[in-house]
Write an enzyme that holds these catalytic residues in place. Structure first.
Site, PDB file in Angstrom:
ATOM      1  N   HIS A 212     -14.041   9.177  27.463  1.00 62.04           N
ATOM      2  CA  HIS A 212     -12.808   9.637  26.800  1.00 62.04           C
ATOM      3  C   HIS A 212     -13.025  10.994  26.139  1.00 62.04           C
ATOM      4  O   HIS A 212     -14.061  11.249  25.518  1.00 62.04           O
ATOM      5  CB  HIS A 212     -12.250   8.590  25.825  1.00 62.04           C
ATOM      6  N   ASP A 231     -18.745  10.856  19.506  1.00 63.06           N
ATOM      7  CA  ASP A 231     -17.659  10.000  20.002  1.00 63.06           C
ATOM      8  C   ASP A 231     -16.438  10.861  20.309  1.00 63.06           C
ATOM      9  O   ASP A 231     -15.606  11.078  19.455  1.00 63.06           O
ATOM     10  CB  ASP A 231     -17.332   8.938  18.941  1.00 63.06           C
ATOM     11  N   GLU A 264      -8.015   7.188  24.097  1.00 58.99           N
ATOM     12  CA  GLU A 264      -8.862   5.985  24.015  1.00 58.99           C
ATOM     13  C   GLU A 264      -8.873   5.442  22.602  1.00 58.99           C
ATOM     14  O   GLU A 264      -8.800   4.237  22.367  1.00 58.99           O
ATOM     15  CB  GLU A 264     -10.296   6.317  24.478  1.00 58.99           C
ATOM     16  N   GLU A 265      -8.958   6.367  21.641  1.00 58.28           N
ATOM     17  CA  GLU A 265      -9.086   5.966  20.238  1.00 58.28           C
ATOM     18  C   GLU A 265      -7.828   5.285  19.699  1.00 58.28           C
ATOM     19  O   GLU A 265      -7.851   4.687  18.639  1.00 58.28           O
ATOM     20  CB  GLU A 265      -9.424   7.188  19.367  1.00 58.28           C
ATOM     21  N   ASP A 292     -19.569   6.550  26.865  1.00 58.95           N
ATOM     22  CA  ASP A 292     -18.983   6.704  25.536  1.00 58.95           C
ATOM     23  C   ASP A 292     -20.130   6.674  24.528  1.00 58.95           C
ATOM     24  O   ASP A 292     -20.719   5.610  24.292  1.00 58.95           O
ATOM     25  CB  ASP A 292     -17.982   5.565  25.275  1.00 58.95           C
ATOM     26  N   HIS A 369     -15.683   8.696  13.983  1.00 58.48           N
ATOM     27  CA  HIS A 369     -14.325   8.625  13.415  1.00 58.48           C
ATOM     28  C   HIS A 369     -14.240   9.271  12.030  1.00 58.48           C
ATOM     29  O   HIS A 369     -13.356   8.907  11.238  1.00 58.48           O
ATOM     30  CB  HIS A 369     -13.806   7.175  13.356  1.00 58.48           C
TER      31      HIS A 369
HETATM   32  N1  BES Z   1     -16.973   4.971  20.975  1.00 63.16           N
HETATM   33  C1  BES Z   1     -16.217   3.879  20.486  1.00 63.16           C
HETATM   34  C2  BES Z   1     -16.712   2.568  21.064  1.00 63.16           C
HETATM   35  C3  BES Z   1     -18.034   2.129  20.559  1.00 63.16           C
HETATM   36  C4  BES Z   1     -18.281   2.034  19.203  1.00 63.16           C
HETATM   37  C5  BES Z   1     -18.972   1.757  21.461  1.00 63.16           C
HETATM   38  C6  BES Z   1     -19.503   1.608  18.754  1.00 63.16           C
HETATM   39  C7  BES Z   1     -20.174   1.312  21.031  1.00 63.16           C
HETATM   40  C8  BES Z   1     -20.431   1.221  19.672  1.00 63.16           C
HETATM   41  C9  BES Z   1     -14.755   4.019  20.869  1.00 63.16           C
HETATM   42  O1  BES Z   1     -14.338   5.336  20.900  1.00 63.16           O
HETATM   43  C10 BES Z   1     -13.927   3.298  19.859  1.00 63.16           C
HETATM   44  O2  BES Z   1     -13.827   3.744  18.759  1.00 63.16           O
HETATM   45  N2  BES Z   1     -13.330   2.176  20.249  1.00 63.16           N
HETATM   46  C11 BES Z   1     -12.516   1.388  19.373  1.00 63.16           C
HETATM   47  C12 BES Z   1     -11.741   0.383  20.164  1.00 63.16           C
HETATM   48  C13 BES Z   1     -10.585   0.947  20.930  1.00 63.16           C
HETATM   49  C14 BES Z   1      -9.952  -0.154  21.735  1.00 63.16           C
HETATM   50  C15 BES Z   1      -9.582   1.607  20.015  1.00 63.16           C
HETATM   51  C16 BES Z   1     -13.372   0.593  18.426  1.00 63.16           C
HETATM   52  O3  BES Z   1     -14.579   0.471  18.640  1.00 63.16           O
HETATM   53  O4  BES Z   1     -12.824   0.041  17.489  1.00 63.16           O
HETATM   54 ZN    ZN Z   2     -14.183   6.024  18.891  1.00 61.37          ZN
END
Ligand code: BES
Ligand code: ZN
Length: 408
Positions: A212, A231, A264-265, A292, A369
């Site tokens: 993403h 990220d 994605e976020e 990611d 984030h």
């Molecule tokens: N990069 C993260 C996912 C992640 C976080 C992978 C920690 C491995 C370890 C991704 O960008 C993210 O923030 N995903 C969200 C979920 C999404 C469905 C909004 C999250 O982790 O809450």
């Molecule tokens: Zn993220």
């Protein structure tokens, strides 16, 4: 059926209508999220799947904020997957949960029957791998993280998308079998970027290599600073470095598609719409790689993680096998515990997916984030290079073979 709490369709519609009335003016988003998180955030659940401990609901922005706040409190991130549209009927939701369940059962059969693919070294691939350069990844991460924000709801959500598209377009101008396009979405004004390298022998068989391109700060504030270096400028840049070398190597036999997803976020928005359209068009996606977070060696140099949920054991075996032949990293296994990135969009629609990432879930970079997600002294572009190798080898090895997930 027995293990699902079922809320009748009429009740679902009634509740949805109620939500419209009560929260007039606020945006409604159909989502899947952890049951425990929904409960903690006092978000009413419209359908609960006990087996996966996931729930479905139609959330207002207030509810989404509460969900994010409570997830953050638990040391997690946003924690919900947005659906491409509000299901007309609860049976659609049920089918979605059953589809993931079916995939997981298929995974179990694979694990019982198969193991240990054996990749032999191909000199052409080994040469290509040696051309990958971590300085290029650093340069791209520096560039992408210099935008104020790449947030899909920011004031200028497509600036970096357009700039990146222009770059890719210029790089491939002389290659007639490559097309670059920006994919528009329904749920977000932000676009995804896609490069399609048409296969010479089996163009209908597609390998998807993605990550993403968007970033977020906090729970999403307008144009707040969101450098998103780890990220996910890192995964995007690892992919881009693989792409740079790949396009100097001619046409693969299978079609190889690079995707830099939007939103994605905000709940896997871009990838969900793309995977949905590929499914509708019955496209034969052989494998999906998601990159990611790739530049923080949280478990030590040369150690990466391979996520075992929302991914396919066939591709995890495949990763181990190419790793033994070409990469020689140490691969630890872990789980996100939920559909934490775009691979989930593909996996839940029946496609084989793989998600190698920088470290185990609890050892990941801790400042994602936030405005502190920048290049730090701990960032390692050699670490990020491992993931370029994975992408390049998948393109050159899987892209030139007939190997695919065994059917049951
Ligand atoms: N990069 C993260 C996912 C992640 C976080 C992978 C920690 C491995 C370890 C991704 O960008 C993210 O923030 N995903 C969200 C979920 C999404 C469905 C909004 C999250 O982790 O809450
Ligand atoms: Zn993220």
């Amino acid at each position: 059926m027995k293990n699902m709490m079922f809320i009748a369709a009429t009740s679902l519609l009634a509740q949805t209508a109620f939500a419209h009335t009560q929260f007039s003016g606020s945006e409604l988003t159909p989502i899947y999220a952890d049951l425990s998180q929904l409960k903690k955030a006092s978000v009413p659940v419209l359908f609960a799947d006990e087996k996966s401990q996931m729930g479905y609901t139609v959330a207002t922005s207030d509810m989404l904020n509460r969900l994010s706040a409570s997830a953050h409190h638990d040391g997690r991130c946003g924690n919900f997957e947005a659906l491409t549209k509000i299901p007309s009927d609860i049976t659609e939701v049920k089918k979605d949960f059953q589809a993931v369940q079916k995939q997981q059962e298929k995974n179990l059969s694979y694990e019982r029957m198969f193991r240990n693919l054996n990749t032999t070294v191909d000199a052409k691939i080994a040469d290509a791998v040696s051309e990958l350069n971590s300085n290029n990844i650093k340069e791209t991460v520096t560039w992408l993280s210099s935008y104020q924000s790449r947030y899909n709801r920011g004031t200028n959500p497509n600036q970096h998308v357009q700039d990146f598209y222009n770059k890719l377009k210029a790089q491939t101008a002389n290659l007639p079998y490559i097309t670059v396009d920006m994919v528009a979405h329904v749920k977000t004004p932000q676009k995804s970027v896609r490069v399609s390298i048409k296969g010479s022998e089996r163009p209908n068989e597609i390998i998807v290599l993605g990550g993403h391109l968007d970033s977020i700060s906090g729970w999403g504030f307008g144009n707040a600073k969101a450098p998103g270096a780890d990220d996910n400028a890192s995964g995007s840049s690892s992919l881009y470095e693989a792409f740079r070398v790949l396009i100097t190597k001619g046409q693969p036999q299978r079609t190889v598609e690079f995707m830099w997803y939007a939103g994605e976020e905000s709940g896997l928005l871009g990838s969900a719409e793309i995977a949905e359209s590929y499914k509708t068009e019955r496209k034969a996606v052989v494998a999906v790689l998601q990159l990611d977070m790739t530049m923080f060696p949280g478990n030590g140099a040369g150690k990466i993680a391979s996520m075992t949920d929302f991914t396919s054991p066939w591709l995890r075996d495949y990763l181990n096998s190419i790793n033994s032949a070409y990469i020689h990293a140490e691969i630890l296994e872990d789980q996100c515990g939920y559909g934490c990135s775009d691979h989930a969009s593909w996996f839940r629609r029946g496609y084989p997916a793989l998600m190698p990432t920088e470290a185990r879930f609890n050892s990941m970079f801790q400042s994602i984030h936030t405005e502190r997600d920048v290049i730090t002294p701990e960032s390692s572009f050699e670490h990020a290079l491992i993931f370029s190798k994975i992408a390049l080898i998948m393109a050159m090895d899987l892209g030139n073979s007939t190997l695919r997930e065994p059917r049951f």
